[in-house]
Design a protein around this motif. Structure first.
Motif, PDB file in Angstrom:
ATOM      1  N   MET A 165       0.856  -1.181   0.000  1.00 47.87           N
ATOM      2  CA  MET A 165       0.000   0.000   0.000  1.00 47.87           C
ATOM      3  C   MET A 165       0.898   1.239   0.000  1.00 47.87           C
ATOM      4  N   ASN A 166       0.631   2.190  -0.896  1.00 48.70           N
ATOM      5  CA  ASN A 166       1.434   3.408  -0.917  1.00 48.70           C
ATOM      6  C   ASN A 166       0.988   4.345   0.207  1.00 48.70           C
ATOM      7  N   ASN A 167       1.756   5.396   0.437  1.00 49.47           N
ATOM      8  CA  ASN A 167       1.459   6.307   1.542  1.00 49.47           C
ATOM      9  C   ASN A 167       0.123   7.016   1.393  1.00 49.47           C
ATOM     10  N   ALA A 168      -0.254   7.412   0.173  1.00 52.67           N
ATOM     11  CA  ALA A 168      -1.541   8.082  -0.029  1.00 52.67           C
ATOM     12  C   ALA A 168      -2.689   7.150   0.340  1.00 52.67           C
ATOM     13  N   ALA A 169      -2.610   5.907  -0.089  1.00 54.25           N
ATOM     14  CA  ALA A 169      -3.654   4.932   0.237  1.00 54.25           C
ATOM     15  C   ALA A 169      -3.662   4.631   1.731  1.00 54.25           C
ATOM     16  N   ALA A 170      -2.489   4.529   2.332  1.00 58.39           N
ATOM     17  CA  ALA A 170      -2.399   4.262   3.777  1.00 58.39           C
ATOM     18  C   ALA A 170      -3.008   5.407   4.578  1.00 58.39           C
ATOM     19  N   LEU A 171      -2.725   6.646   4.174  1.00 58.86           N
ATOM     20  CA  LEU A 171      -3.298   7.798   4.877  1.00 58.86           C
ATOM     21  C   LEU A 171      -4.803   7.849   4.669  1.00 58.86           C
TER      22      LEU A 171
END
Length: 136
Positions: free
Chosen positions: A1-7
């Motif tokens: 999961m990339n950071n944008a999706a994680a946030l």
């Protein structure tokens, strides 16, 4: 999961205040360690001023969203904004706007943030600095 999706997933797990419905956004980029976020705001025709641009107070509301999400990304807590200084560089063209915010210095009592908002035409419209109160 990339950071944008994680946030995005992290924010989805948080209680959402009613006012958040007025400023819908998508996270396009995030860096937790740096406290950086890039958001894309949906068009809000109700935010139009007499000239068909984004009314300044609503622009500052979008800046406050940017600030809040950047601080949340860095500190993993919601912190109240105690000061925003906004400079209106150009009219923010109404439509889908984008913004970025970055934590400049995270402290124990106060955290300092810088934010920018671009209008639908891609022109920088608002530059701001903000201070938030960190809850212990």
């Amino acid at each position: 999961m990339n950071n944008a999706a994680a946030l995005s997933a992290l924010l989805a797990s948080q209680p959402k205040p009613v006012c958040a419905d007025l400023t819908p956004f998508d996270i396009t980029d995030a860096d937790f360690e740096a406290g950086f976020v890039a958001l894309r705001f949906a068009e809000q025709p109700a935010f139009s001023n007499h000239w068909g641009n984004l009314q300044g107070g609503f622009g500052v509301a979008l800046i406050d969203v940017l600030v809040s999400v950047a601080v949340y990304a860095r500190l993993r807590q919601w912190c109240p904004t105690v000061e925003i200084k906004s400079s209106f560089i150009a009219p923010a063209k109404l439509g889908e706007c984008r913004g970025e915010a970055r934590v400049i210095k995270a402290g124990k009592a106060l955290t300092f943030v810088e934010a920018r908002l671009w209008g639908a035409d891609g022109q920088l419209a608002i530059h701001a600095t903000a201070t938030v109160s960190v809850k212990s």
